[in-house]
Write a protein that holds these residues in place. Structure first.
Motif, PDB file in Angstrom:
ATOM      1  N   ASP A 196      15.613  11.626  35.005  1.00  0.00           N
ATOM      2  CA  ASP A 196      14.442  10.798  35.317  1.00  0.00           C
ATOM      3  C   ASP A 196      13.985  10.024  34.078  1.00  0.00           C
ATOM      4  O   ASP A 196      13.652   8.833  34.158  1.00  0.00           O
ATOM      5  CB  ASP A 196      13.291  11.672  35.828  1.00  0.00           C
ATOM      6  CG  ASP A 196      13.410  11.967  37.306  1.00  0.00           C
ATOM      7  OD1 ASP A 196      14.141  11.245  38.002  1.00  0.00           O
ATOM      8  OD2 ASP A 196      12.766  12.934  37.775  1.00  0.00           O
ATOM      9  N   SER A 197      13.945  10.697  32.947  1.00  0.00           N
ATOM     10  CA  SER A 197      13.524  10.046  31.707  1.00  0.00           C
ATOM     11  C   SER A 197      14.492   8.930  31.328  1.00  0.00           C
ATOM     12  O   SER A 197      14.074   7.853  30.887  1.00  0.00           O
ATOM     13  CB  SER A 197      13.435  11.084  30.589  1.00  0.00           C
ATOM     14  OG  SER A 197      12.952  10.506  29.401  1.00  0.00           O
ATOM     15  N   LEU A 198      15.783   9.179  31.518  1.00  0.00           N
ATOM     16  CA  LEU A 198      16.782   8.155  31.231  1.00  0.00           C
ATOM     17  C   LEU A 198      16.616   6.958  32.161  1.00  0.00           C
ATOM     18  O   LEU A 198      16.727   5.802  31.720  1.00  0.00           O
ATOM     19  CB  LEU A 198      18.177   8.748  31.375  1.00  0.00           C
ATOM     20  CG  LEU A 198      19.365   7.812  31.142  1.00  0.00           C
ATOM     21  CD1 LEU A 198      19.305   7.183  29.758  1.00  0.00           C
ATOM     22  CD2 LEU A 198      20.686   8.560  31.341  1.00  0.00           C
ATOM     23  N   LEU A 202      15.768   2.698  31.107  1.00  0.00           N
ATOM     24  CA  LEU A 202      16.725   1.621  31.308  1.00  0.00           C
ATOM     25  C   LEU A 202      16.108   0.251  31.043  1.00  0.00           C
ATOM     26  O   LEU A 202      16.715  -0.599  30.378  1.00  0.00           O
ATOM     27  CB  LEU A 202      17.291   1.672  32.729  1.00  0.00           C
ATOM     28  CG  LEU A 202      18.310   2.771  33.026  1.00  0.00           C
ATOM     29  CD1 LEU A 202      18.650   2.787  34.511  1.00  0.00           C
ATOM     30  CD2 LEU A 202      19.576   2.575  32.187  1.00  0.00           C
ATOM     31  N   GLY A 203      14.904   0.025  31.560  1.00  0.00           N
ATOM     32  CA  GLY A 203      14.246  -1.269  31.363  1.00  0.00           C
ATOM     33  C   GLY A 203      13.999  -1.577  29.897  1.00  0.00           C
ATOM     34  O   GLY A 203      14.414  -2.635  29.398  1.00  0.00           O
ATOM     35  N   PRO A 204      13.326  -0.679  29.145  1.00  0.00           N
ATOM     36  CA  PRO A 204      13.139  -0.934  27.712  1.00  0.00           C
ATOM     37  C   PRO A 204      14.455  -1.081  26.964  1.00  0.00           C
ATOM     38  O   PRO A 204      14.552  -1.897  26.037  1.00  0.00           O
ATOM     39  CB  PRO A 204      12.363   0.307  27.240  1.00  0.00           C
ATOM     40  CG  PRO A 204      11.642   0.784  28.457  1.00  0.00           C
ATOM     41  CD  PRO A 204      12.554   0.491  29.606  1.00  0.00           C
ATOM     42  N   ALA A 205      15.473  -0.315  27.343  1.00  0.00           N
ATOM     43  CA  ALA A 205      16.758  -0.406  26.649  1.00  0.00           C
ATOM     44  C   ALA A 205      17.356  -1.802  26.797  1.00  0.00           C
ATOM     45  O   ALA A 205      17.881  -2.376  25.827  1.00  0.00           O
ATOM     46  CB  ALA A 205      17.719   0.651  27.188  1.00  0.00           C
ATOM     47  N   TRP A 206      17.303  -2.362  27.995  1.00  0.00           N
ATOM     48  CA  TRP A 206      17.797  -3.726  28.194  1.00  0.00           C
ATOM     49  C   TRP A 206      16.984  -4.732  27.386  1.00  0.00           C
ATOM     50  O   TRP A 206      17.535  -5.686  26.830  1.00  0.00           O
ATOM     51  CB  TRP A 206      17.761  -4.090  29.684  1.00  0.00           C
ATOM     52  CG  TRP A 206      18.975  -3.658  30.446  1.00  0.00           C
ATOM     53  CD1 TRP A 206      19.085  -2.629  31.327  1.00  0.00           C
ATOM     54  CD2 TRP A 206      20.276  -4.258  30.377  1.00  0.00           C
ATOM     55  NE1 TRP A 206      20.364  -2.550  31.806  1.00  0.00           N
ATOM     56  CE2 TRP A 206      21.113  -3.538  31.254  1.00  0.00           C
ATOM     57  CE3 TRP A 206      20.805  -5.335  29.666  1.00  0.00           C
ATOM     58  CZ2 TRP A 206      22.459  -3.858  31.433  1.00  0.00           C
ATOM     59  CZ3 TRP A 206      22.142  -5.657  29.853  1.00  0.00           C
ATOM     60  CH2 TRP A 206      22.946  -4.937  30.714  1.00  0.00           C
ATOM     61  N   LEU A 207      15.679  -4.517  27.326  1.00  0.00           N
ATOM     62  CA  LEU A 207      14.832  -5.414  26.552  1.00  0.00           C
ATOM     63  C   LEU A 207      15.242  -5.412  25.080  1.00  0.00           C
ATOM     64  O   LEU A 207      15.412  -6.480  24.464  1.00  0.00           O
ATOM     65  CB  LEU A 207      13.363  -4.988  26.688  1.00  0.00           C
ATOM     66  CG  LEU A 207      12.360  -5.706  25.776  1.00  0.00           C
ATOM     67  CD1 LEU A 207      12.296  -7.185  26.106  1.00  0.00           C
ATOM     68  CD2 LEU A 207      10.977  -5.067  25.922  1.00  0.00           C
ATOM     69  N   PHE A 208      15.412  -4.226  24.497  1.00  0.00           N
ATOM     70  CA  PHE A 208      15.799  -4.135  23.086  1.00  0.00           C
ATOM     71  C   PHE A 208      17.195  -4.721  22.856  1.00  0.00           C
ATOM     72  O   PHE A 208      17.437  -5.394  21.848  1.00  0.00           O
ATOM     73  CB  PHE A 208      15.761  -2.676  22.629  1.00  0.00           C
ATOM     74  CG  PHE A 208      14.420  -2.021  22.806  1.00  0.00           C
ATOM     75  CD1 PHE A 208      13.246  -2.711  22.556  1.00  0.00           C
ATOM     76  CD2 PHE A 208      14.323  -0.709  23.239  1.00  0.00           C
ATOM     77  CE1 PHE A 208      12.003  -2.125  22.733  1.00  0.00           C
ATOM     78  CE2 PHE A 208      13.092  -0.098  23.416  1.00  0.00           C
ATOM     79  CZ  PHE A 208      11.934  -0.808  23.163  1.00  0.00           C
ATOM     80  N   LEU A 209      18.091  -4.484  23.805  1.00  0.00           N
ATOM     81  CA  LEU A 209      19.450  -5.006  23.668  1.00  0.00           C
ATOM     82  C   LEU A 209      19.460  -6.529  23.661  1.00  0.00           C
ATOM     83  O   LEU A 209      20.096  -7.163  22.808  1.00  0.00           O
ATOM     84  CB  LEU A 209      20.318  -4.477  24.811  1.00  0.00           C
ATOM     85  CG  LEU A 209      21.729  -5.062  24.901  1.00  0.00           C
ATOM     86  CD1 LEU A 209      22.551  -4.669  23.680  1.00  0.00           C
ATOM     87  CD2 LEU A 209      22.429  -4.617  26.177  1.00  0.00           C
ATOM     88  N   LEU A 246      20.645  -6.723  38.303  1.00  0.00           N
ATOM     89  CA  LEU A 246      21.530  -5.984  39.203  1.00  0.00           C
ATOM     90  C   LEU A 246      22.211  -4.828  38.477  1.00  0.00           C
ATOM     91  O   LEU A 246      22.314  -3.716  39.025  1.00  0.00           O
ATOM     92  CB  LEU A 246      22.580  -6.933  39.786  1.00  0.00           C
ATOM     93  CG  LEU A 246      23.611  -6.284  40.723  1.00  0.00           C
ATOM     94  CD1 LEU A 246      22.913  -5.685  41.937  1.00  0.00           C
ATOM     95  CD2 LEU A 246      24.665  -7.301  41.155  1.00  0.00           C
ATOM     96  N   LEU A 247      22.663  -5.054  37.243  1.00  0.00           N
ATOM     97  CA  LEU A 247      23.295  -3.975  36.477  1.00  0.00           C
ATOM     98  C   LEU A 247      22.314  -2.835  36.241  1.00  0.00           C
ATOM     99  O   LEU A 247      22.679  -1.653  36.346  1.00  0.00           O
ATOM    100  CB  LEU A 247      23.804  -4.515  35.141  1.00  0.00           C
ATOM    101  CG  LEU A 247      25.001  -5.464  35.188  1.00  0.00           C
ATOM    102  CD1 LEU A 247      25.301  -6.014  33.803  1.00  0.00           C
ATOM    103  CD2 LEU A 247      26.231  -4.748  35.752  1.00  0.00           C
ATOM    104  N   ALA A 248      21.080  -3.169  35.914  1.00  0.00           N
ATOM    105  CA  ALA A 248      20.063  -2.140  35.696  1.00  0.00           C
ATOM    106  C   ALA A 248      19.790  -1.379  36.994  1.00  0.00           C
ATOM    107  O   ALA A 248      19.655  -0.142  36.989  1.00  0.00           O
ATOM    108  CB  ALA A 248      18.782  -2.764  35.163  1.00  0.00           C
TER     109      ALA A 248
END
Length: 272
Positions: A196-198, A202-209, A246-248
């Motif tokens: 659940d935490s992962l 996902l959203g913040p990880a894509w933002l940082f990437l 879509l990937l997220a």
């Protein structure tokens, strides 16, 4: 019947799910048609045909200079960075989160430190990471780890605190060591919560990437978006944004599937 107790049928539920997407698409098509009717060369709201053509060119035609299929190269580069970073962040969250939650000494040592680190804005650290680690893959991966791991650690530690203390007392009464309690009592209950935490990361990880790729990269979905923005190439930018979304979404669905299959008791407890 109160609205609180009124549940839609399966058909109604599917219609309600589709409705916001259809309305969004309809609004876009209307405004796109209006702008293109006024100015056929308008780039702000390209037609669906223009976006399909842009994606077809990038995905199915090799670049004349490099021979690569740019769309897939960008996708692979971004996913590789994302998966490595989230794998590291998840591993750190599991080890440190369990330690903080189970061991009072580790809680006293790391709880406040992790809380302070989690409040630091990761994007503000990006120049420091570029200076310290260079412009290569390490700085991009480090940004995602720094942005996601502390929050995941705090979340997992809080979930451990929510476990009934009776479980710890009963395990100790039966002669279990601290190591056995962590592995056989706490860990099995924390793994579905870690998923659940992962998912929430996902959203913040894509933002940082995307931020890291936009500033210093030669491939990746974020790099391509910021590269073509100078040409106002919305026919490329909008499909790329939709593809990232879509990937997220697929990643989130895959994690939910793994959680339901690997931990059916957790899904049953949540449903009840």
């Amino acid at each position: 019947m109160r609205l609180l107790n009124r549940k839609p049928t399966r058909g109604q539920e599917l219609a309600l799910i589709a409705l916001p997407f259809l309305l969004t698409a309809a609004v876009y098509l209307v405004f796109s048609a209006l702008r293109l009717a006024d100015n056929p060369n308008d780039k702000l709201l390209p037609s669906p045909a223009a976006m399909v053509e842009a994606v077809r060119t990038l995905a199915f035609h090799a670049d004349p200079r490099t021979g690569a299929y740019i769309f897939w190269v960008d996708t692979f580069a971004s996913l590789q960075r994302l998966f490595i970073a989230l794998g590291l962040a998840t591993s750190l969250a599991l080890v440190i989160g369990l330690a903080i939650g189970v061991l009072p000494v580790m809680r006293a040592l790391l709880h406040n430190f992790v809380a302070v680190v989690s409040m630091a804005p990761p994007l503000a650290l990006l120049p420091i990471l570029f200076i310290a680690l260079g412009l290569g893959e390490a700085s991009k991966i480090a940004l995602i780890v720094i942005g996601c791991a502390p929050v995941m650690i705090r979340d997992l530690a809080l979930r451990v605190d929510e476990l009934p203390r009776e479980q710890f007392l009963k395990a100790q009464t039966l002669g279990a060591s601290t190591w056995q309690i962590a592995l056989r009592v706490v860990l099995p209950q924390m793994l579905p919560r870690l998923i659940d935490s992962l998912r929430l990361s996902l959203g913040p990880a894509w933002l940082f990437l995307i931020a890291a790729e936009a500033i210093a990269s030669d491939s990746g979905l974020g790099y391509r978006i910021f590269l073509v923005r100078r040409y106002l190439a919305m026919d490329t930018i909008l499909p790329y944004v939709a593809w990232i979304t879509l990937l997220a979404f697929v990643s989130d669905a895959a994690l939910r599937f793994v959680q339901a299959r690997a931990f059916p008791w957790f899904a049953a407890a949540r449903a009840s």
